[in-house]
Design a protein around this motif. Structure first.
Motif, PDB file in Angstrom:
ATOM      1  N   GLU A 211      36.201  16.124  31.641  1.00 26.74           N
ATOM      2  CA  GLU A 211      35.704  16.755  30.310  1.00 26.74           C
ATOM      3  C   GLU A 211      34.007  16.800  29.966  1.00 26.74           C
ATOM      4  O   GLU A 211      33.428  15.758  30.567  1.00 26.74           O
ATOM      5  CB  GLU A 211      36.591  16.020  29.233  1.00 26.74           C
ATOM      6  N   HIS A 212      33.644  17.634  29.365  1.00 25.41           N
ATOM      7  CA  HIS A 212      32.129  17.956  28.944  1.00 25.41           C
ATOM      8  C   HIS A 212      31.485  17.656  30.513  1.00 25.41           C
ATOM      9  O   HIS A 212      30.498  16.947  30.452  1.00 25.41           O
ATOM     10  CB  HIS A 212      31.799  16.614  28.178  1.00 25.41           C
ATOM     11  N   THR A 213      31.836  18.379  31.212  1.00 28.77           N
ATOM     12  CA  THR A 213      31.067  18.191  32.707  1.00 28.77           C
ATOM     13  C   THR A 213      30.750  19.892  33.234  1.00 28.77           C
ATOM     14  O   THR A 213      31.765  20.717  32.896  1.00 28.77           O
ATOM     15  CB  THR A 213      32.311  17.717  33.754  1.00 28.77           C
ATOM     16  N   THR A 214      29.732  20.192  33.647  1.00 31.88           N
ATOM     17  CA  THR A 214      29.333  21.335  34.340  1.00 31.88           C
ATOM     18  C   THR A 214      29.106  21.299  35.763  1.00 31.88           C
ATOM     19  O   THR A 214      28.263  20.392  36.176  1.00 31.88           O
ATOM     20  CB  THR A 214      28.126  21.755  33.616  1.00 31.88           C
ATOM     21  N   VAL A 215      29.674  22.401  36.283  1.00 26.11           N
ATOM     22  CA  VAL A 215      29.584  22.296  37.875  1.00 26.11           C
ATOM     23  C   VAL A 215      28.209  23.060  38.169  1.00 26.11           C
ATOM     24  O   VAL A 215      27.885  24.173  37.636  1.00 26.11           O
ATOM     25  CB  VAL A 215      30.714  23.237  38.427  1.00 26.11           C
ATOM     26  N   THR A 216      27.459  22.283  39.058  1.00 29.52           N
ATOM     27  CA  THR A 216      26.264  23.156  39.395  1.00 29.52           C
ATOM     28  C   THR A 216      26.275  23.555  40.811  1.00 29.52           C
ATOM     29  O   THR A 216      25.548  24.299  41.213  1.00 29.52           O
ATOM     30  CB  THR A 216      25.144  21.927  39.179  1.00 29.52           C
TER      31      THR A 216
END
Length: 408
Positions: A211-216
């Protein structure tokens, strides 16, 4: 005595839930000798887009050929891919097995819909899989079938599509290591009861949640995130939808999303002979909020457009169909479900249906949506009206006036 008029040519492009519904509903509103209705689609059968996560994990879906669905209605299916639209010349370029040709129209219903949205993240196009359409779901099905037990599969996106994909996969393939990456909290848009049930199902299915994670970035064997790398033999990308790019390539007025701006009857604000429906249309709903891209909000726009076209062509009163939300229907595999009740503008309320009963409810909704495409007037009796000379002239005059104004 009735004046002789030329057959009015209605062309509907795109045969998803909204396009197929609009074509069938129009055919039941207008007399065949007065109006021709041509439905352009790349495939000969209807695709139940809300079931693509089922198809991706290997579940067979019932075929729904258009020639059976539209038998006896007068709707003509034109097989081919729409590769261009010229709203000033009133033509649609269709590319099929025999090459490309232009199809002329008097009224166009634009229903090309949407596809997956890579959000511009590096590596997504090359390495991720999508389930926004049948081709993508079939490619994913083949890839998943080849995975060895214990292989990591990562679903990117914590919305409705991502949640359904992750739970369907974890239930069908408990031998795989399924994880989901959410930019926000898991189910943070749900009511407390709905969020608790979602977390319970995820726990029972042993789905790991980031959670609260963004894929870059996406790679062949992992995804890079703001919290580090996560292994992924297969990455499933479900971070929303992007509309078909053709509208932006025309002189149609579009919003920032590329959706066509329309009035309350789904008529283009810049070209009155064009109607946009479903994901392709920028529609204001309750609370002055744009309707989200979904089957639930798209089908009422198809009803509205079809009925408005028929009313204008037959010189009858314009109908008004309100699009609003009632619930969000979420499948969590075949045995679990979640029906989150919402306000008219799609905000969760403190009421939710969960468990097996919710799964049955969602299944009925999916079956009902497909039935509604084949029965676009919901089984109610209809009357096919004559196109009047005044009605046809008014449509043509309105379009011509707009074109002249733009030219000036």
């Amino acid at each position: 005595m009735r004046q002789n008029i030329q057959q009015h040519r209605v062309v509907v492009i795109g045969a998803g839930y909204t396009g197929a519904t609009a074509a069938g509903r129009l055919a039941r509103r207008l007399r065949g000798e007065d109006a021709s209705i041509t439905l352009v689609n790349a495939e000969p059968d209807f695709v139940e887009r809300v079931r693509m996560h089922q198809l991706a994990v290997g579940q067979p879906l019932r075929p729904r050929p258009f020639d059976e669905m539209f038998a006896g209605t007068g709707v003509e299916l034109r097989l081919g891919r729409v590769t261009g639209v010229d709203v000033d010349r009133r033509t649609v370029t269709v590319t099929g097995a025999d090459g490309s040709s232009d199809l002329e129209y008097d009224t166009l219903v634009y229903a090309l819909g949407s596809a997956w949205n890579t959000q511009g993240v590096p590596g997504t196009t090359e390495h991720a899989h999508e389930i926004a359409g049948r081709d993508g779901a079939l490619r994913l099905r083949d890839r998943l079938a080849a995975l060895a037990p214990g292989s990591p599969v990562t679903v990117v996106g914590g919305g409705l599509t991502g949640v359904e994909a992750a739970t369907e996969l974890a239930e069908t393939r408990p031998d795989l290591d399924v994880s989901l990456i959410a930019r926000a909290g898991l189910g943070d848009w749900l009511s407390p009861k709905g969020a608790r049930h979602l977390r319970k199902v995820f726990g029972n299915l042993r789905i790991t949640t980031h959670e609260h994670t963004t894929v870059t970035a996406v790679h062949a064997d992992r995804v890079t995130t703001t919290e580090g790398d996560i292994p992924a033999a297969v990455t499933i990308w479900t971070t929303g939808f992007a509309v078909h790019p053709i509208a932006r390539a025309t002189t149609l007025e579009t919003g920032e999303t590329g959706q066509i701006t329309v009035d309350a009857t789904m008529r283009s604000l810049s070209h009155p002979d064009v109607y946009a429906i479903g994901d392709a249309a920028l529609v204001t709903g309750p609370g002055d909020k744009p309707l989200r891209m979904s089957c639930a909000s798209g089908v009422p726009t198809a009803w509205q457009a079809a009925d408005a076209i028929a009313a204008r062509l037959t010189d009858n009163k314009l109908p008004t169909i309100s699009a609003r939300y009632f619930n969000q229907c979420i499948s969590l595999g075949r045995k679990e479900g979640l029906i989150q009740y919402v306000t008219a503008d799609d905000r969760a309320v403190n009421a939710a249906l969960t468990g097996r009963l919710a799964a049955l409810y969602k299944e009925l909704v999916c079956k009902g949506a497909a039935w509604g495409v084949a029965n676009p007037t919901m089984g109610l009796p209809t009357r096919r009206r004559r196109v009047t000379a005044d009605g046809a002239r008014a449509e043509t005059t309105a379009a011509g006036t707009t074109a002249a104004t733009e030219a000036a």
